[in-house]
Design a protein around this motif. Structure first.
Motif, mmCIF file in Angstrom:
data_model
loop_
_atom_site.group_PDB
_atom_site.id
_atom_site.type_symbol
_atom_site.label_atom_id
_atom_site.label_comp_id
_atom_site.label_asym_id
_atom_site.label_seq_id
_atom_site.Cartn_x
_atom_site.Cartn_y
_atom_site.Cartn_z
ATOM 1 N N PHE A 1 0.985 4.150 -2.793
ATOM 2 C CA PHE A 1 0.790 5.539 -2.361
ATOM 3 C C PHE A 1 1.892 6.435 -2.909
ATOM 4 C CE2 PHE A 1 1.452 8.744 1.129
ATOM 5 C CZ PHE A 1 0.262 9.427 0.977
ATOM 6 N N GLN B 1 -6.065 9.666 -7.327
ATOM 7 C CA GLN B 1 -4.716 9.926 -7.828
ATOM 8 C C GLN B 1 -4.573 9.485 -9.283
ATOM 9 O OE1 GLN B 1 -3.059 11.748 -5.980
ATOM 10 N NE2 GLN B 1 -0.855 11.437 -6.107
ATOM 11 N N ASP C 1 -2.068 -4.835 -2.639
ATOM 12 C CA ASP C 1 -2.541 -4.333 -1.343
ATOM 13 C C ASP C 1 -4.031 -4.625 -1.170
ATOM 14 O OD1 ASP C 1 -2.387 -2.690 1.111
ATOM 15 O OD2 ASP C 1 -3.572 -1.260 -0.039
ATOM 16 N N THR D 1 -1.990 0.697 4.209
ATOM 17 C CA THR D 1 -2.810 0.339 3.051
ATOM 18 C C THR D 1 -3.217 1.607 2.296
ATOM 19 O OG1 THR D 1 -4.898 0.451 4.264
ATOM 20 C CG2 THR D 1 -3.724 -1.652 4.292
ATOM 21 N N TYR D 2 -3.668 1.405 1.075
ATOM 22 C CA TYR D 2 -4.042 2.532 0.213
ATOM 23 C C TYR D 2 -5.465 2.285 -0.270
ATOM 24 C CZ TYR D 2 -3.043 6.277 -3.177
ATOM 25 O OH TYR D 2 -3.026 7.463 -3.887
ATOM 26 N N ALA E 1 -8.848 6.846 -2.577
ATOM 27 C CA ALA E 1 -7.630 7.645 -2.751
ATOM 28 C C ALA E 1 -6.871 7.225 -4.005
ATOM 29 C CB ALA E 1 -6.739 7.502 -1.520
ATOM 30 N N TRP E 2 -6.807 5.920 -4.263
ATOM 31 C CA TRP E 2 -6.097 5.439 -5.447
ATOM 32 C C TRP E 2 -6.733 5.966 -6.728
ATOM 33 C CZ3 TRP E 2 -2.298 3.740 -8.255
ATOM 34 C CH2 TRP E 2 -2.559 3.116 -9.480
ATOM 35 N N SER F 1 1.990 6.373 -6.966
ATOM 36 C CA SER F 1 0.928 7.127 -7.645
ATOM 37 C C SER F 1 1.278 8.611 -7.723
ATOM 38 C CB SER F 1 -0.405 6.934 -6.930
ATOM 39 O OG SER F 1 -0.377 7.515 -5.630
ATOM 40 N N GLY G 1 0.811 -1.215 0.000
ATOM 41 C CA GLY G 1 0.000 0.000 0.000
ATOM 42 C C GLY G 1 0.842 1.261 0.000
ATOM 43 N N VAL G 2 1.967 1.227 0.698
ATOM 44 C CA VAL G 2 2.856 2.395 0.729
ATOM 45 C C VAL G 2 3.516 2.572 -0.635
ATOM 46 C CG1 VAL G 2 4.863 3.453 1.826
ATOM 47 C CG2 VAL G 2 3.232 2.152 3.208
ATOM 48 N N TYR H 1 -0.991 -1.532 -5.845
ATOM 49 C CA TYR H 1 -2.334 -1.276 -5.327
ATOM 50 C C TYR H 1 -3.175 -2.550 -5.332
ATOM 51 C CZ TYR H 1 -7.242 -0.029 -5.367
ATOM 52 O OH TYR H 1 -8.593 -0.007 -5.111
#
Length: 467
Positions: A295, A352, A327, A343-344, A348-349, A298, A291-292, A324
Motif C-alpha cells: 500500500f 495504483q 500479501d 491487506t491490499y 486497489a493495487w 505503490s 499488504g501495508v 502485494y
C-alpha cells in the motif's frame, strides 16, 4: 466588495516581499480557490481594490493568505494581510488558540464538524501546501485526571473492540460516497471516543485504542476529501498521525502519511507528495504486514513517476509488487473489504499500478491495469468504481481511443445510484470538457447531444459554487 477603507500597507509590503504583481497574486488566489472547490476570477483590478483598503469576501481571504504562505514559505495569517480574523466558528487554519493536545483537538474539531450550524464553516478550511511536506506534529501530554493504568485494562480493551467494529461500517459508507454517515462518524469521535481517550494517558495505555481511533479519523478525512473539503481532511490526518505517534504506532503513522501524500498529489503538489511518502517509507517498520508495505510502496511509485523519476518509480513499483504478491498469498481471495488495514486488495493495487504507468507515459499498459482493477471491483464499491472509470476514460481520450472513451463515460454515467461524491461529480464535468474537442467524431457528438437532450449532463454546481 465592502466599503473602502484606508490603504492596506501590510498587504502591499507582503506583495513586495513576494516579488509579485497584483495580477500574479490574483492568479495564485484563483488557483488556491479552485484547489479547494471554489471558482473565482480575480485579476489585478481586484488586488488594486484590496490594496486601497477594500475587503474581499470572507470566503476568499484565507485563499490569499495561503497563496502568500506558499510563495514566502512561512505562515501568513489574515492579520498579517491587514484583515481581521473571520468572525464566528472559523476554520482550524485561523485558530491558533485551539487545543494543541490531539485528543482535545479531536473533540473540538469533531464536535464542531458534527454541528449543523457550525460544521459548514469548517468546510472552509484551506489546504496548506507549504505546511504539508513536513508538518510540525504534536504529541499528547499526560492528563492529570487520567486514571491509573492498572484500573482500566478491561474498559480500554472493550473500547478498542467497539472502535474496531465501527471501522467496517464507515469504510463501507465511504464507498457509497463521502457524504454518507460522515456527520455520524464525526459525532461518534467527538463525543464517545474522545471521552474514552480523555480517561487514559496515551503514552502508557491502550495502543490498540489509539490505533483504532486514528483509523476512524483516517476514514473521516477521506470522506471529506471525497466531498472536496481538502483543508479539513488535512486537519483530521494530522490528528490521526498524532494519536498514532503518541503510542509509537509507526505502521499507522506511515499509512496516514501515505494518505496525505496521495492528497497532495491529487492537488498537484508534486514536491510535497514525494516528501510525505518518502517519510512514510522511512517510518514503516520491516515487520509491518506485507499488504501495508504494498500500500505504501505503490504510492511511492506514483509519486516518483509524477516527479519525473522513471527509473526510481519502476523500482518502487517492482518492490511493492513483491509485497502485494506475498500479501495475496496470505489473504482470503474472496475478501474485498476496504476496512481491512492489513491487506491490499487487487482492485486497489491495479488502480495504483495504472496511475504509475499513466504518469510514466505507458498508456496502453495503464489502461489494461485500470481494466483489471474494474474487473476486481465489487459492485458495492460505487465511488471507487466511478473514479476508476473516470481515470480510464481520461487515459483513453489522451491516447485517441475516442469511441472506447465514450463507452466508458456512458458506463460512468449509468451508475445507479450514482455515488454522493464531489470527486466523482468533478470527474464527470472534467471528462465532458475533454470530450468537447472531439465533437466532430460521431460517437462524441451523439453522446453530447444525448446528454443535453436528456438533462443527464453533469454540472459543476457542487465545485463551482460562488465564494
Amino acid at each position: 466588495m465592502t466599503a473602502r477603507k484606508s490603504a492596506n500597507q501590510r498587504l502591499r509590503m507582503l506583495l513586495a516581499e513576494a516579488d509579485w504583481t497584483g495580477q500574479q497574486l490574483a492568479r495564485a488566489v484563483n488557483a488556491v480557490a479552485a484547489e479547494n472547490g471554489i471558482q473565482v476570477r480575480y485579476d489585478r483590478t481586484s488586488v488594486a481594490h484590496w490594496l486601497s483598503g477594500s475587503l474581499p469576501r470572507p470566503r476568499v481571504r484565507p485563499f490569499a493568505a495561503e497563496a502568500l504562505s506558499r510563495r514566502l514559505r512561512r505562515t501568513i495569517t489574515l492579520l498579517d494581510l491587514g484583515w481581521a480574523p473571520l468572525a464566528g466558528p472559523a476554520d482550524p487554519n485561523e485558530q491558533p488558540d485551539w487545543p494543541v493536545d490531539s485528543v482535545a483537538r479531536l473533540a473540538h474539531v469533531c464536535k464542531t464538524d458534527a454541528d449543523p450550524t457550525q460544521g459548514p464553516r469548517l468546510h472552509w478550511s484551506v489546504y496548506q501546501a507549504g505546511d504539508a511536506a513536513m508538518p510540525e506534529w504534536h504529541t499528547p501530554t499526560a492528563r492529570v485526571h487520567a486514571v491509573a493504568a492498572d484500573s482500566v485494562p478491561d474498559a480500554v480493551e472493550l473500547a478498542a473492540t467497539v472502535l474496531g467494529t465501527a471501522i467496517p461500517f464507515f469504510s463501507a459508507a465511504l464507498e457509497v460516497g463521502g457524504a454518507h454517515a460522515r456527520t455520524a462518524l464525526a459525532a461518534y469521535l467527538g463525543n464517545d471516543v474522545s471521552a474514552w481517550l480523555h480517561t487514559i494517558d496515551l503514552r502508557t495505555q491502550s495502543g490498540p485504542m489509539a490505533t483504532e481511533t486514528a483509523r476512524l479519523l483516517y476514514l473521516l478525512a477521506r470522506m471529506h476529501i471525497d466531498d472536496a473539503h481538502e483543508g479539513l481532511a488535512q486537519q483530521y490526518f494530522r490528528i490521526a498521525f498524532d494519536l498514532a505517534a503518541a503510542t509509537g504506532d509507526l505502521t499507522t503513522q506511515a499509512v496516514v502519511l501515505r494518505a496525505m501524500s496521495s492528497q497532495a498529489g491529487a492537488l498537484r503538489h508534486v514536491r510535497q507528495c514525494l516528501a510525505l511518502i518518502e517519510r512514510a517509507c522511512a517510518l514503516l517498520p520491516d515487520e509491518a504486514p506485507a499488504g501495508v508495505h504494498a500500500f505504501v510502496g505503490s504510492q511511492l511509485a506514483v509519486a516518483r513517476a509524477q516527479a519525473g523519476q522513471p527509473f526510481a518509480a519502476r523500482t518502487a513499483l517492482r518492490r511493492a509488487e513483491i509485497f502485494y504478491q506475498d500479501d495475496a498469498e496470505r489473504r482470503d481471495e474472496k475478501r474485498d473489504a476496504p476496512a481491512d488495514f492489513h491487506t491490499y486488495g487487487a482492485a486497489a493495487w491495479h488502480f495504483q499500478r495504472g496511475r504509475t504507468l499513466a504518469a510514466l507515459g505507458e498508456q496502453a499498459s495503464a489502461a489494461d491495469a485500470f481494466r483489471t482493477s474494474l474487473a476486481h471491483r465489487s459492485p458495492l464499491s460505487r465511488r471507487a468504481r466511478a473514479l476508476t472509470l473516470a481515470a480510464l476514460t481520461r487515459l483513453l481520450l489522451q491516447a485517441g481511443h475516442v469511441e472506447e472513451a465514450c463507452a466508458t463515460y456512458r458506463e460512468l454515467l449509468g451508475q445507479d445510484p450514482r455515488p454522493r461524491s464531489a470527486r466523482t461529480q468533478q470527474a464527470l464535468v472534467d471528462l465532458k470538457r475533454r470530450l468537447r474537442p472531439f465533437s466532430k467524431n460521431r460517437a462524441v457528438k451523439n453522446l453530447l447531444d444525448e446528454l443535453d437532450q436528456t438533462g443527464r449532463s453533469p454540472t459543476n454546481e457542487r465545485l463551482s459554487r460562488p465564494a
